[in-house]
Design an enzyme around this catalytic site. Structure first.
Site, short mmCIF file in Angstrom:
data_model
loop_
_atom_site.label_atom_id
_atom_site.label_comp_id
_atom_site.label_asym_id
_atom_site.label_seq_id
_atom_site.Cartn_x
_atom_site.Cartn_y
_atom_site.Cartn_z
N ARG A 1 0.66 -1.20 0.10
CA ARG A 1 0.10 0.08 0.02
C ARG A 1 0.89 1.18 0.03
O ARG A 1 1.83 1.37 0.50
CB ARG A 1 -0.85 -0.17 1.25
N SER B 1 -5.09 -3.06 -2.13
CA SER B 1 -3.94 -2.98 -1.48
C SER B 1 -3.77 -3.24 0.04
O SER B 1 -2.68 -3.29 0.76
CB SER B 1 -3.40 -1.40 -1.68
N TYR C 1 -3.68 10.72 -14.27
CA TYR C 1 -4.01 11.85 -15.06
C TYR C 1 -4.43 13.10 -14.02
O TYR C 1 -5.03 12.74 -13.05
CB TYR C 1 -5.07 11.37 -16.09
N ILE D 1 7.45 -1.29 -6.05
CA ILE D 1 8.21 0.00 -6.58
C ILE D 1 8.67 0.63 -5.32
O ILE D 1 7.89 1.00 -4.47
CB ILE D 1 7.23 0.75 -7.39
N TYR E 1 -8.96 3.09 -11.78
CA TYR E 1 -10.47 3.06 -11.32
C TYR E 1 -10.85 1.58 -11.27
O TYR E 1 -11.88 1.16 -11.88
CB TYR E 1 -11.37 3.91 -12.17
#
Ligand code: FDA
Length: 509
Positions: free
Chosen positions: A82, A92, A162, A213, A450
């Site tokens: 998370r 997550s 975005y 990551i 989404y």
């Protein structure tokens, strides 16, 4: 006793083992609940019945992450990662098998190199923190990521990301130039050592399938010293249907410096007891009012934009404006990780390639006039500009030329009961069903950030390629196959998995 063994393993494997006990929480720990709750953005996934992690780890050093990956495998625990906790389906921090939650809340340093126009950002940083740190160093640099300022960059950038500058600069993922990741073997890789395939996959392929990551290196973009914002509201009595209809023809063709999105909600009308639909046109223009007004007059005169509707400000102030903070609020609010209110919600998405006729829009208004529709929301985000220039396969995010706008549907509620959730969720599914003729088809595309488990899931155990490609082709179109190839190479045993993670081929057809 799995979690005791896990804790022991963590102590043995961590380089900084003296501090490790402070970073690990089990249900018997008094802070467990608050650490878990802190980043849950959707209370729908925070009920007594929601499965909880056996252990939460809040790493402060990469060795803790390496140890957690290693020890989870040794003790047969699934891993959930998370960053900001905004996942629409709670993936997550929820799993129905025993799992460890690696929460990157303390892994969030940001270093901005204004001279070279780049920054290194750790995965647990939020979009608000990134914008704040950039503005601290330079008022002519910015970054094209999400409108909401509490998003974690770990999840947000890896799913695309975005905001109001997408027509000028594309997505956050389009502006990533390097990354650091810990793979399933615990190796720390950067762009050079992970190779271009894996580097491609994590820039839009959704977080969580390929490793953890650690950080992104981003390319900052130029922003002018003055930008202009406006919000113009029009309800049905004020011609909203015709305006939204017209907006579909012009918004993706505006100059790339101009972003005008539409938010549709059900509101009380001035007539007592009556409700109406409100279309809110809100805009960011990368320049001053004097250039914006003639542009709007030429391309969208029907809206009737007036000078008084427009406010000039700095780019960083426009971030606050879009995130709906009160005007005059200090920039420090961008460092706040907790959104003001958290409602239960369900979200979905669509892409529109042909304008919807007025009759079609009127059918949407009808759905909004149902009881549950009172807290429904639709946001139409214009594409075009830079989004048209980037090829469908440049990143896993495939929704480029050919799309005039993206639709975001949501419905919010406060009631705790399951029956209430079911009513609202069933409303949004009916709305989505109604929209089918008007939106992209074969596949009906969706935005991975989404996340929507209605469009398909992997199912329990080892999932098949065929089953996963049902939802996978909606998020990624033909890029799904390349994502599967990368997954097969980097995580063939499918250690990093969830209900919508990319499966390796080895899982069968
Ligand atoms: P979270 O921590 O829940 O992670 C999301 C997914 O990524 C999970 O599968 C998680 O395991 C994985 N993940 C997280 N960190 C990882 C890491 N370090 N390594 C590997 N995997 C990792 N989107 C948008 O494009 N523009 C917008 O303006 C908004 N606005 C918005 C507002 C609100 C209120 C919400 C709830 C959501 C949005 N979104 C959005 C969607 C948002 O981009 C999406 O939910 C992101 O995945 C959120 O990333 P977080 O890190 O916050 O989520």
């Amino acid at each position: 006793h799995t979690h005791e063994n896990f804790l022991q393993c963590m102590t043995l494997r961590s380089e900084n083992s003296s501090s490790i006990s402070k970073l690990i929480y089990t249900p018997s720990n008094s802070s467990y609940s608050s650490v878990l709750q802190f980043s849950i953005q959707n209370p729908r996934f925070s009920t007594p019945a929601t499965p909880k992690p056996l252990v939460i780890v809040t790493p402060s050093h990469v060795s803790h992450i390496q140890a957690a990956i290693n020890c989870s495998q040794t003790h047969g625990l699934q891993i959930r990662v998370r960053s900001g906790g905004h996942d629409y389906e709670g993936l997550s921090y929820v799993s129905d098998v025993p799992f460890v939650l690696i929460d990157l809340i303390d892994f969030r340093s940001i270093s901005v190199d204004a001279e070279n126009g780049t920054a290194w950002v750790q995965a647990g940083a939020t979009t608000g923190e990134v914008y704040y740190r950039i503005a601290e160093k330079s008022r002519s640099l910015g970054f094209p990521a999400g409108i909401c300022t509490t998003l974690g960059v770990g999840g947000h950038f890896s799913g695309g990301g975005y905001g109001a500058m997408l027509r000028k600069y594309g997505l956050a993922a389009d502006n990533i130039i390097d990354a650091q990741l810990v793979d399933v073997k615990g190796r720390i890789l950067d762009r050079a050592s992970m190779g271009e395939d894996l580097f491609w996959a994590i820039r839009g392929g959704g977080g969580a399938s390929f490793g953890i990551i650690l950080s992104w290196k981003i390319k900052l973009v130029h922003v002018p010293s003055t930008v202009t914002v406006f919000t113009v509201n029009r309800n049905l009595e004020q011609n909203a249907t015709k305006l939204v209809h017209r907006w579909q023809y012009v918004s993706a063709k505006f100059h790339e410096d101009l972003f005008v999105r539409v938010t549709l909600t059900s509101v009380n009308s001035s007539q007592e007891g009556k409700r109406t639909i409100q279309a809110s046109f809100d805009s960011l223009y990368l320049g001053g009012i004097d250039k914006l007004l003639p542009m709007m007059q030429e391309s969208f005169p029907e809206l009737g934009l007036m000078r008084e509707d427009c406010i000039e400000m700095s780019w960083i102030e426009s971030i606050l404006y879009f995130a709906a903070f009160r005007s005059g609020e200090s920039l420090e609010v961008l460092l706040n990780r907790t959104p003001p209110i958290r409602y239960h919600f369900k979200g979905k998405s669509d892409y529109v390639q042909e304008p919807i006729p007025e009759l079609g829009l009127e059918g949407i208004w009808q759905r909004f006039s149902e009881k549950e529709g009172e807290t429904g929301l639709i946001v139409m985000t214009p594409y075009g500009g830079r989004m048209n220039e980037i090829s469908e396969s440049a990143t896993p995010f495939p929704h480029r030329a050919g799309n005039i706008y993206k639709v975001y549907y949501a419905v919010f509620w406060e009631e705790e009961e399951t029956a209430a959730s079911e009513r609202y969720i069933s409303w949004i599914r009916r709305l989505y069903g109604y929209m089918a003729p008007y939106v992209s088809k074969s596949p009906r595309a969706a935005y991975v950030n989404y996340r929507d488990l209605d469009i398909g899931t992997n199912g329990k155990g080892n999932t098949s390629y065929r089953r996963a490609s049902i939802w996978g082709s909606k998020y990624f179109k033909t890029n799904f196959d390349r994502l599967v190839q990368v997954k097969t190479l980097v995580d063939p045993a499918n250690i990093f998995q969830n209900e919508q993670s990319i499966p390796p081929f080895s899982s069968g057809w």
